[in-house]
Structures are given as C-alpha cells and as structure tokens.
Design a protein around this motif. Structure first.
Motif, PDB file in Angstrom:
ATOM      1  N   GLN A  60      21.829  24.503  59.664  1.00 13.95           N
ATOM      2  CA  GLN A  60      22.123  24.874  61.231  1.00 13.95           C
ATOM      3  C   GLN A  60      21.438  26.073  61.664  1.00 13.95           C
ATOM      4  N   THR A  61      20.840  26.151  62.713  1.00 17.81           N
ATOM      5  CA  THR A  61      20.437  27.526  63.246  1.00 17.81           C
ATOM      6  C   THR A  61      21.210  27.674  64.845  1.00 17.81           C
ATOM      7  N   VAL A  62      21.400  28.792  65.018  1.00 20.16           N
ATOM      8  CA  VAL A  62      22.154  29.056  66.110  1.00 20.16           C
ATOM      9  C   VAL A  62      21.635  30.512  66.860  1.00 20.16           C
ATOM     10  N   SER A  63      20.881  30.052  68.047  1.00 14.27           N
ATOM     11  CA  SER A  63      20.244  31.392  68.960  1.00 14.27           C
ATOM     12  C   SER A  63      21.420  31.594  69.985  1.00 14.27           C
ATOM     13  N   MET A  64      21.370  32.814  70.569  1.00 11.72           N
ATOM     14  CA  MET A  64      22.120  33.213  71.575  1.00 11.72           C
ATOM     15  C   MET A  64      21.620  34.258  72.640  1.00 11.72           C
ATOM     16  N   ALA A  65      21.777  34.005  73.783  1.00  9.07           N
ATOM     17  CA  ALA A  65      21.505  35.295  74.694  1.00  9.07           C
ATOM     18  C   ALA A  65      23.042  35.597  75.054  1.00  9.07           C
ATOM     19  N   THR A  66      22.893  37.105  75.362  1.00  4.80           N
ATOM     20  CA  THR A  66      24.178  37.681  75.495  1.00  4.80           C
ATOM     21  C   THR A  66      23.670  38.736  77.106  1.00  4.80           C
ATOM     22  N   ASP A  67      24.779  39.176  77.584  1.00  4.58           N
ATOM     23  CA  ASP A  67      24.371  40.308  78.869  1.00  4.58           C
ATOM     24  C   ASP A  67      23.183  40.886  78.729  1.00  4.58           C
ATOM     25  N   ASN A  68      23.060  41.571  77.523  1.00  5.08           N
ATOM     26  CA  ASN A  68      21.852  42.706  77.258  1.00  5.08           C
ATOM     27  C   ASN A  68      20.811  42.191  76.489  1.00  5.08           C
ATOM     28  N   GLN A  69      21.014  41.091  75.945  1.00  2.16           N
ATOM     29  CA  GLN A  69      19.911  40.687  75.036  1.00  2.16           C
ATOM     30  C   GLN A  69      19.300  39.086  75.263  1.00  2.16           C
ATOM     31  N   PRO A  70      18.036  38.887  75.229  1.00  6.13           N
ATOM     32  CA  PRO A  70      17.340  37.657  75.347  1.00  6.13           C
ATOM     33  C   PRO A  70      17.730  36.755  74.241  1.00  6.13           C
ATOM     34  N   LEU A  71      17.424  35.484  74.409  1.00  7.55           N
ATOM     35  CA  LEU A  71      17.686  34.340  73.526  1.00  7.55           C
ATOM     36  C   LEU A  71      17.160  34.688  72.221  1.00  7.55           C
ATOM     37  N   MET A  72      17.854  34.679  71.142  1.00  3.31           N
ATOM     38  CA  MET A  72      17.459  35.174  69.579  1.00  3.31           C
ATOM     39  C   MET A  72      18.183  34.567  68.650  1.00  3.31           C
ATOM     40  N   GLN A  73      17.686  34.409  67.454  1.00  3.57           N
ATOM     41  CA  GLN A  73      18.483  33.792  66.426  1.00  3.57           C
ATOM     42  C   GLN A  73      19.652  34.595  66.040  1.00  3.57           C
TER      43      GLN A  73
END
Ligand code: HEM
Length: 168
Positions: free
Chosen positions: A146-159
């Motif tokens: 399983q891999t999960v990437s996310m983007a937050t308010d202050n970071q682009p999509l990243m693992q």
C-alpha cells in the motif's frame, strides 16, 4: 473465500474481482512514513477485509508505532464495486476526524484510488489534507503493498506512507 463472520455466507459475485483482498494482512516489516513537514517514522499495521454476503467489503486498518507499539492511525470503512465495471469506491472514516470517499479502478490486482470527497471535524488540526492518492497492489511474490500520497494546505501531492503486508 467464505465470510469470516459467518462462513456459510458466500461471497457476493459482484466482489469476485476483489476476492484477493479479503482476509487479514500483517506488515512483514515496518512501513515507512514521511512528508516534507514531519520527521520520517516507521510503523506497523494490520489490515482486515471481510464480508457478510453483501456486495460490500468491510475493512479495518490499525497502525502502531514501530518501537513503542502504541496505537496510532486507525481507519475503517467499506469498499463497493460498481457491478459490471472495474470502478471501485472506498468509504473511509479515520480516527483523526477525517472522512473520505476515494474512487478508482481495479486493473488486475492493482487498485488505484483518488480522494473524491474529504470532510473533517470543525476542530481538526491544521494542516488540512486536500487530496489523497492510494494504491494497493498484490505483488507476484504474494505480498500486498500500500502506498499513500497526500497534498495538504501547504504541500503538494507527495508520498506519506509505504508498507508491505503478508497474509496472516
Ligand atoms: C502526520 C495525514 C495515515 C502517521 C500527518 C499529517 C497529516 C497526515 C495531514 C500532518 C502533516 C504535516 O504536519 O504537515 C494522514 C492521512 C492518512 C495518514 C490522510 C491516511 C490516508 C497515517 C498512518 C500512520 C500515520 C497509517 C501510521 C502510523 C503519521 C505520523 C505523523 C503524521 C507519525 C507525524 C505526526 C507529528 O509529527 O505530529 N498525517 N496520515 N499517518 N502521520 Fe499521517
């Protein structure tokens, strides 16, 4: 595979393409967590996928600190498949207060999902998650990754997470 809650219940035929996911999976070695704004960490995780004969898979994911063994992240929810297609939806509640719907496609034994809707409690901590991409893959060595990437308010999509599991 028969239902682990009531082993007389047959798997709903809608779910046959996802049969490989059913059961309990334990990580074979600690998973790796990272994100540009946090200290890299290691964690263990157990996944349970079960069914009760409905065209729905029930799941629970429980993650723990690799060293202290303290419970950390937890998620539970449902997996639905659109009959006659390879469209899959995950409906997820997380202990952090985040709820999400992810949708995507099943290709062979790989599931690639993207968050479609995200919601959180009014008092959730920042930064807020803006997007989640998740991939489950049953590898040729029989391990589930399983891999999960996310983007937050202050970071682009990243693992954020990468982990492999063996069937237990
Ligand atoms: C941090 C989201 C799954 C462990 C974070 C942060 C977010 C987040 C938004 C804060 C990042 C920042 O401060 O910039 C998520 C989402 C998940 C998920 C959306 C699932 C889809 C997990 C899992 C673990 C985990 C399975 C396993 C233990 C951590 C840890 C931190 C963190 C240890 C750092 C906390 C800190 O330093 O305060 N996560 N997470 N997360 N996450 Fe996750």
């Amino acid at each position: 595979m028969a239902c682990p809650v009531n082993n007389t219940v047959e798997l709903n035929p809608t779910l046959l393409p996802l049969e490989w996911l059913l059961g309990t999976w334990e990580c074979d070695e600690p998973g790796e967590g990272s994100f540009p704004t946090i200290k890299p960490f290691r964690y263990t995780e157990t996944l349970h996928f079960s069914h009760v004969g409905q065209p729905v898979i029930n799941f629970m994911f429980n993650a723990f600190h690799a060293e202290s063994k303290k419970p950390l992240h937890r998620e539970c929810g449902f997996v639905r498949m659109q009959p006659g297609t390879n469209r899959v939806a995950f409906i997820i509640a997380q202990n952090s207060g985040l709820v999400e719907i992810e949708e995507g496609e099943l290709t062979g034994q790989q599931l690639s999902l993207q968050s479609l809707q995200l919601a959180r409690t009014s008092f959730a901590k920042e930064p807020y998650v803006k997007q989640i991409c998740r991939v489950f893959q049953l590898r040729s060595d029989g391990k589930l990754e399983q891999t999960v990437s996310m983007a937050t308010d202050n970071q682009p999509l990243m693992q954020h997470l990468r982990i492999t599991y063996r069937r237990s």
